[in-house]
Design a protein around this motif. Structure first.
Motif, PDB file in Angstrom:
ATOM      1  N   TYR A 193       0.831  -1.210   0.000  1.00  0.00           N
ATOM      2  CA  TYR A 193       0.000   0.000   0.000  1.00  0.00           C
ATOM      3  C   TYR A 193       0.863   1.257   0.000  1.00  0.00           C
ATOM      4  O   TYR A 193       0.627   2.190  -0.779  1.00  0.00           O
ATOM      5  CB  TYR A 193      -0.924  -0.010   1.215  1.00  0.00           C
ATOM      6  N   LEU A 194       1.879   1.308   0.865  1.00  0.00           N
ATOM      7  CA  LEU A 194       2.725   2.496   0.949  1.00  0.00           C
ATOM      8  C   LEU A 194       3.495   2.730  -0.343  1.00  0.00           C
ATOM      9  O   LEU A 194       3.625   3.870  -0.812  1.00  0.00           O
ATOM     10  CB  LEU A 194       3.691   2.357   2.128  1.00  0.00           C
ATOM     11  N   GLU A 195       3.998   1.661  -0.937  1.00  0.00           N
ATOM     12  CA  GLU A 195       4.697   1.799  -2.219  1.00  0.00           C
ATOM     13  C   GLU A 195       3.759   2.361  -3.286  1.00  0.00           C
ATOM     14  O   GLU A 195       4.138   3.233  -4.081  1.00  0.00           O
ATOM     15  CB  GLU A 195       5.255   0.449  -2.654  1.00  0.00           C
ATOM     16  N   ALA A 196       2.517   1.867  -3.304  1.00  0.00           N
ATOM     17  CA  ALA A 196       1.568   2.298  -4.331  1.00  0.00           C
ATOM     18  C   ALA A 196       1.097   3.730  -4.094  1.00  0.00           C
ATOM     19  O   ALA A 196       0.892   4.491  -5.045  1.00  0.00           O
ATOM     20  CB  ALA A 196       0.376   1.342  -4.362  1.00  0.00           C
ATOM     21  N   LEU A 197       0.924   4.126  -2.831  1.00  0.00           N
ATOM     22  CA  LEU A 197       0.505   5.501  -2.564  1.00  0.00           C
ATOM     23  C   LEU A 197       1.624   6.483  -2.911  1.00  0.00           C
ATOM     24  O   LEU A 197       1.358   7.574  -3.440  1.00  0.00           O
ATOM     25  CB  LEU A 197       0.102   5.656  -1.098  1.00  0.00           C
ATOM     26  N   TYR A 198       2.869   6.094  -2.658  1.00  0.00           N
ATOM     27  CA  TYR A 198       3.988   6.951  -3.066  1.00  0.00           C
ATOM     28  C   TYR A 198       4.040   7.060  -4.596  1.00  0.00           C
ATOM     29  O   TYR A 198       4.284   8.132  -5.146  1.00  0.00           O
ATOM     30  CB  TYR A 198       5.303   6.398  -2.520  1.00  0.00           C
ATOM     31  N   LEU A 199       3.763   5.953  -5.262  1.00  0.00           N
ATOM     32  CA  LEU A 199       3.695   5.976  -6.721  1.00  0.00           C
ATOM     33  C   LEU A 199       2.594   6.929  -7.190  1.00  0.00           C
ATOM     34  O   LEU A 199       2.789   7.676  -8.165  1.00  0.00           O
ATOM     35  CB  LEU A 199       3.427   4.560  -7.242  1.00  0.00           C
ATOM     36  N   ALA A 200       1.443   6.916  -6.509  1.00  0.00           N
ATOM     37  CA  ALA A 200       0.347   7.822  -6.865  1.00  0.00           C
ATOM     38  C   ALA A 200       0.782   9.279  -6.720  1.00  0.00           C
ATOM     39  O   ALA A 200       0.463  10.120  -7.565  1.00  0.00           O
ATOM     40  CB  ALA A 200      -0.867   7.540  -5.989  1.00  0.00           C
ATOM     41  N   CYS A 201       1.531   9.584  -5.649  1.00  0.00           N
ATOM     42  CA  CYS A 201       2.040  10.941  -5.447  1.00  0.00           C
ATOM     43  C   CYS A 201       2.982  11.343  -6.578  1.00  0.00           C
ATOM     44  O   CYS A 201       2.888  12.453  -7.130  1.00  0.00           O
ATOM     45  CB  CYS A 201       2.756  11.039  -4.101  1.00  0.00           C
TER      46      CYS A 201
END
Length: 240
Positions: A193-201
């Motif tokens: 989740y954290l990797e994907a949210l950073y990717l979204a940013c």
């Protein structure tokens, strides 16, 4: 508010000077809270504003406390009572999960990979509900049953007996013949989740910069910040 006039003048002058150049935001920690702050800073900014977000995390996000948490997500206390502002936080958390999933799906499509066929540990969120056996004495069980009746519609709580609980989770230990089933509760893989949210940013920043309307920047630094002086030193080094 500042008491002395000289201090007031100092702060007004600093604000005026800063307003003439792009803002810099420092976010301490790249876990659940830090990346959520970064995402909302990006979302709340105007189209024309130029700014930079510097995220500081000694472990680079994903293996510290947030990355190792259990990942069971619902808005209730151990006694299945709705937490303070639980409904609001629950809905916002689901939004962030969807944002993270969309970001990773878009990346997979850009790389020519199908959305399906993920390995066992590749999920961001499992939407299969959560079952919690009651482990308290009868007095607390009555309180928990009452609390369960006041659940929110978007995350229901069902009081079920041992047989029903074990149909959902085979061999589950239900010592008091009572369990609480939350069909809409989810299980989150924190690291994914954290990797994907950073990717979204990062994707959001890239899209805004490519439009040519403004310049936004996002940086992740492997640094530990323990006090304000350390933060000021790091920001000064970045600006030099």
């Amino acid at each position: 508010m500042v008491s002395s006039s000289s201090s007031s003048t100092f702060y007004i002058r600093c604000y005026s000077a800063v307003s003439q150049r792009p803002l810099r935001y420092a976010v301490l920690g790249a876990g659940f809270a830090g990346l959520s702050v970064a995402w909302h800073l990006l979302q709340q900014s105007s189209e024309e504003s130029n700014f930079c977000i510097d995220i500081y995390d000694e472990e680079l996000a994903l293996v510290s406390a947030s990355g190792m948490s259990g990942g069971l997500l619902h808005p209730y206390s151990p006694k299945v009572k709705l937490l303070w502002r639980g409904e609001e936080c629950w809905k916002e958390s689901l939004k962030l999960l969807n944002i993270a999933e969309d970001a990773r799906s878009s990346k997979s499509l850009d790389m020519g990979k199908p959305k399906t066929g993920l390995k066992e540990g590749d999920f961001i969120v499992r939407r299969s509900g959560i079952v919690r056996p009651a482990l308290s004495v009868k007095k607390n069980m009555d309180v928990m049953n009452d609390n369960a009746q006041n659940c929110i519609a978007s995350c229901r709580i069902e009081s079920i007996h041992k047989d029903a609980a074990q149909k959902l989770v085979p061999d589950l230990c239900v010592p008091l013949d009572l369990a609480f089933h939350m069909p809409e509760a989810v299980n989150v893989n924190p690291q994914n989740y954290l990797e994907a949210l950073y990717l979204a940013c990062k994707t959001f920043v890239k899209s805004k910069c490519s439009s040519g309307i403004s310049c936004k920047e996002l940086n992740l630094h492997k640094e530990s910040v323990h006090n304000l002086l350390e933060l000021l030193r790091l920001e000064r080094d970045l600006n030099s």
